[in-house]
Motif scaffolding. Structure first.
Motif, PDB file in Angstrom:
ATOM      1  N   VAL A  82       0.840  -1.202   0.000  1.00 55.46           N
ATOM      2  CA  VAL A  82       0.000   0.000   0.000  1.00 55.46           C
ATOM      3  C   VAL A  82       0.882   1.261   0.000  1.00 55.46           C
ATOM      4  N   VAL A 121       3.869  -8.211   6.261  1.00 52.73           N
ATOM      5  CA  VAL A 121       2.832  -9.179   6.643  1.00 52.73           C
ATOM      6  C   VAL A 121       1.531  -8.810   5.929  1.00 52.73           C
ATOM      7  N   ALA A 123      -2.721  -8.943   5.537  1.00 54.03           N
ATOM      8  CA  ALA A 123      -3.801  -8.727   6.500  1.00 54.03           C
ATOM      9  C   ALA A 123      -4.035  -9.996   7.307  1.00 54.03           C
ATOM     10  N   ARG A 140       0.588  -1.433  10.528  1.00 56.10           N
ATOM     11  CA  ARG A 140       0.179  -1.807   9.181  1.00 56.10           C
ATOM     12  C   ARG A 140      -1.303  -1.523   8.986  1.00 56.10           C
ATOM     13  N   ASN A 141      -1.646  -0.284   8.683  1.00 56.71           N
ATOM     14  CA  ASN A 141      -3.042   0.172   8.547  1.00 56.71           C
ATOM     15  C   ASN A 141      -4.050  -0.800   9.162  1.00 56.71           C
ATOM     16  N   GLY A 191      -9.496 -11.479   5.952  1.00 55.51           N
ATOM     17  CA  GLY A 191      -8.788 -11.186   7.196  1.00 55.51           C
ATOM     18  C   GLY A 191      -8.834  -9.725   7.582  1.00 55.51           C
ATOM     19  N   ALA A 217      -3.649  -7.566  -1.121  1.00 50.30           N
ATOM     20  CA  ALA A 217      -4.091  -6.398  -1.875  1.00 50.30           C
ATOM     21  C   ALA A 217      -3.791  -6.575  -3.371  1.00 50.30           C
ATOM     22  N   GLY A 238      -6.575   3.225   1.679  1.00 51.35           N
ATOM     23  CA  GLY A 238      -6.108   2.111   0.850  1.00 51.35           C
ATOM     24  C   GLY A 238      -6.552   2.289  -0.594  1.00 51.35           C
ATOM     25  N   GLU A 262     -12.767   3.553  10.668  1.00 53.32           N
ATOM     26  CA  GLU A 262     -11.547   2.746  10.636  1.00 53.32           C
ATOM     27  C   GLU A 262     -10.412   3.500  11.319  1.00 53.32           C
ATOM     28  N   LEU A 264      -6.994   3.624  12.441  1.00 53.63           N
ATOM     29  CA  LEU A 264      -5.813   2.796  12.178  1.00 53.63           C
ATOM     30  C   LEU A 264      -4.684   3.184  13.121  1.00 53.63           C
TER      31      LEU A 264
END
Ligand SMILES: N[C@@H](CCC(=O)N[C@@H](CS)C(=O)NCC(=O)O)C(=O)O
Lengths: 378, 393
Positions: A82, A121, A123, A140-141, A191, A217, A238, A262, A264
């Motif tokens: 991303v 990593v 999701a 990681r968002n 996930g 993604a 995203g 969301e 984050l």
């Protein structure tokens, strides 16, 4: 005959294992007694004459920092797909908003923002990676939610980016509301909170749809680009980010709908309050620095001539806030000098001069009408 | 029986091979249990430090996500357990479809390898070589991104004769919609199956008695088809009505859809496994000695009879064990579904794992399921081997 016995034996071992897994009372017991509750370690200013007994640190307290210091490098779980948040460049280097948080944390711990190793990593992998100790911190968002804060064995540090779920469609589709997607197929990644919100919102609005669910993604957006689905959904950040890497960004629009909240932010493992504090106050240092107008360019001057007692405490001239965290007293100074304040980090990755430009909106200081608000440094 | 043997009675315990073997077995078991316990307690300690406890009750919790392809009723308010079942059935579906088609293709390939035609022989050998050197994962992704997603969009869907719609949303066939007589018809079908089985049994017994070998399967099938057809026309309204697909807004409605994910996985698995089944079949046929064929000819059997009565029954004994393990391979390989987004057992379990955070439990469940597949296969193989031994006398 012989083969039968072997099979039987294998079966018995498996059954024994499974029974053991369900029935053993030991883990449950120790789980009850293990003080993983958010115990606040109260450090009171005590007169030197009457030393009070120090609070006993809970098990796990301080383990992470000790491990990281011994290893000499921080291991940070980040995104690699991303742009603007976590992205791996052609030369193998990581960049992005979430990546810079890891650098700030490394600067706080080691006084050196380069002492960090990044692990990409997906999701789906991230929580297992954190739980198992493969990474020290997850940046990681990742959306803050109840299940993740409890069952998934982690603690959210603080929201670093306020976001909401959005929906992207090809301009040619002409869809402007979710109802326009009736009967359509929507690409989504497994996930994530995204797949859950999608199911929630569509059920609530009575829109029938077919999900097309992918592992990461890249495959989600590849399928979207191939027309496997009519729309793709994820955090708006995203979508903005991934739109920049589509073949023809101008041919896709992000609908003017927000499907969820969301928040984050970084996440650490349950059970080590010291590590949690360090991770959290790193975020606060970034935000406060912006509030006080301290940047990587002027931090040396600010330290030489602090504008206020709080700035003086933040930069380690006065008091010993850093030591209380288990760090050196110039921890915040190092963060600002090497990585910058919140605004610098933001603009470097998501500012107007970047391809992944996102207006600050909610992610402005509270003094500018946003939600960023750090507790006092004292 | 052997206890009275004075020779064995003299051997001291520590040199008695039978006892030593047992001791070795026990030592081995204890070691395994010790290590299992070590691993388990280590894991339990780690989990308890984070405040997580093991247990399967979470499976009753609401899933919260949707799944596109399900053989059973499923929605976001269904439980994790139901989601797991959706995955299990999807795995079984793609495996069964894969097994059927790869067997057909595999037999053709195997026979082609032994063909007298040079080109046919060479082509099937080349095919095997290609599959052997290909990564199945890459092959699947090729089928997905390179073939099924390259089909035109819904609005420009290709329509094949018989109203078959091909688009990047899948392949949609006309499909029978049950009417009010459908349940009666299902009873008729059951009767047809029973009658066919009866006929088969009678013919088989007669064959044994007379020594003549009637075409049992063909007759049984004929009986079944006859009753099924008669039933269809006997009912006042047809039990199933053909529903044709049509474009409805963003989707193709009606008919039966085979999604690109399913198609890619099924084609990839089929074509890949068929190559190996071809080898198994070739080896099986070659294992039957030429003398058998010559003898069959000598007693006046024609080509087809030779194949059916002499070659196949013997080749089958060689073919079935490795064939079963190819079937098992196919089933296990179907867990690559995750790469093409098909909601199989492994994929759905992974989603559950992520949404619930129950890594240990879900991995255990998945392992047990695949282990069950393996154990069932080996049980079948043992049973089959024993049967063959009896036949051999
Ligand atoms: N914020 C959501 C979604 C985050 C997420 O995973 N987004 C996707 C789509 S942009 C992503 O980052 N994928 C990258 C990858 O899997 O490597 C969550 O925490 O569940």
């Amino acid at each position: 005959m012989n083969r039968k016995t072997t099979t039987l034996f294998a079966l018995m071992v498996v059954i024994a294992l499974v029974l053991g897994a369900c029935g053993s009372p030991t883990p449950a017991d120790s789980g009850d007694t293990a003080p993983i509750v958010e115990t606040v370690v109260v450090t009171v200013e005590v007169p030197a004459a009457a030393p009070a007994p120090l609070p006993v640190p809970p098990a796990g307290y301080g383990v992470t920092l000790a491990t990281v210091l011994e290893r000499g490098v921080l291991i940070c779980g980040v995104n690699s797909q991303v742009p603007g948040f976590g992205y791996i460049g052609a030369d193998g280097s990581f960049s992005g908003f979430d990546v810079d948080y890891c650098r700030a944390l490394a600067a706080a711990i080691f006084g050196d923002s380069t002492k960090v190793e990044f692990r990409a990593v997906t999701a789906a992998e991230r929580f297992t990676a954190l739980q198992s100790g493969e990474i020290d911190v997850l940046s990681r968002n990742t959306t803050w939610s109840t299940v993740r804060d409890t069952e998934l064995g982690g603690n959210f540090v603080h929201t670093t980016f306020y976001d909401g779920q959005g929906m992207m469609v090809p301009t040619s589709l002409g869809a402007t509301t979710l109802a326009d997607l009736e009967g359509g197929t929507i690409c989504v990644q497994t996930g994530t909170t995204t797949e859950l919100n999608l199911a929630d919102v569509m059920a609530a609005e009575g829109i029938s749809y077919t999900p097309a669910v992918f592992e990461d993604a890249d495959s989600t957006f590849a399928a979207y680009a191939e027309g496997r689905c009519d729309a793709v959904t994820t955090d708006k950040s995203g979508l903005i980010s991934r739109r920049t890497v589509l073949a023809n960004p101008a041919e896709h629009v992000i609908m003017d709908v927000t499907m969820s909240k969301e928040p984050l932010g970084p996440m650490v493992r349950h059970g080590d309050d010291q590590w949690f504090d360090i991770a959290q106050w790193t975020v606060f240092a970034l935000i406060s620095a912006e509030e006080f107008g301290i940047t990587s360019a002027n931090v040396a001057d600010a330290k030489a001539a602090p504008a206020s007692p709080e700035v003086s405490r933040l930069l380690g001239n006065e008091g010993d806030l850093g030591l209380k965290l288990g760090l050196s007293n110039d921890w915040a100074y190092n963060i600002i000098a090497q990585v910058g304040n919140y605004a610098e980090v933001y603009n470097r990755n998501l500012g107007p001069d970047t391809p992944t430009y996102i207006p600050r909106g909610l992610n402005s200081l509270y003094t500018d009408g946003g939600l960023l608000y750090a507790p006092p440094f004292r | 029986m052997a206890t009275t043997n004075p020779q064995t009675a003299k051997i001291p315990v520590w040199r008695d091979e039978r006892i030593l073997k047992w001791i070795a077995q026990i030592a081995f078991t204890v070691t395994i249990i010790f290590f299992a316990e070590l691993i388990f307690s280590n894991m339990a300690e780690g989990l308890s430090q984070q405040g997580t406890k093991l247990g399967f009750s979470f499976l009753q919790g609401a899933a919260g996500f949707d799944i596109a392809e399900t053989l059973i009723e499923f929605s976001r308010s269904s439980t994790y357990w139901q989601a797991f079942l959706v995955g299990l059935y999807n795995t079984l579906l793609v495996s069964i479809v894969g097994i059927i088609f790869s067997t057909i293709l595999g037999v053709i390939l195997g026979v082609a390898r032994l063909s007298t035609n040079l080109l046919v022989r060479w082509l099937s050998a080349a095919y095997l070589e290609l599959m052997r050197n290909l990564s199945l994962l890459v092959f699947l992704i090729f089928w997905y991104l390179g073939v099924f997603l390259k089909l035109p969009r819904v609005k420009e869907a290709i329509i094949w004769p018989g109203e078959i719609y091909l688009s990047n949303r899948g392949i949609v066939f006309p499909w029978g919609l049950p009417t009010e007589t459908a349940s009666t018809y299902r009873t008729i079908l059951l009767v047809a199956v029973l009658a066919a089985a009866g006929v088969g049994f009678v013919l088989h017994q007669r064959g044994k008695r007379t020594g003549k070998s009637p075409l049992t399967l063909l007759w049984s099938f004929g009986v079944f088809a006859l009753i099924a057809l008669a039933g269809w026309f006997f009912l006042p309204t047809a039990p199933y009505m053909l529903e044709f697909p049509y474009v409805d807004g963003l989707r193709i409605a009606g008919g039966k859809t085979f999604t690109p994910e399913f198609m890619a996985l099924a084609s990839g698995l089929t074509l890949y496994t068929a190559a190996f089944i071809g080898e198994v079949v070739r080896a099986g046929i070659q294992a039957v000695s030429r003398g058998q064929v010559e003898a069959a000819r000598a007693i006046g059997l024609n080509g087809f009879q030779t194949l059916r009565l002499v070659i196949f029954p013997q080749a089958l004994q060689v073919i079935v064990p490795p064939l079963t393990s190819q079937y098992l391979n196919l089933t296990k390989n179907s867990s690559l579904a995750i790469a093409v987004g098909y909601a199989d057992l492994f994929y759905v379990s992974n989603t559950i794992l992520n949404q619930s955070g129950r890594a240990v439990e879900m991995i255990t469940l998945v392992m047990l399921t695949y282990l069950t597949f393996s154990l069932l296969t080996s049980l079948f193989m043992n049973w089959y081997n024993q049967r063959i031994l009896l036949v051999e006398r």
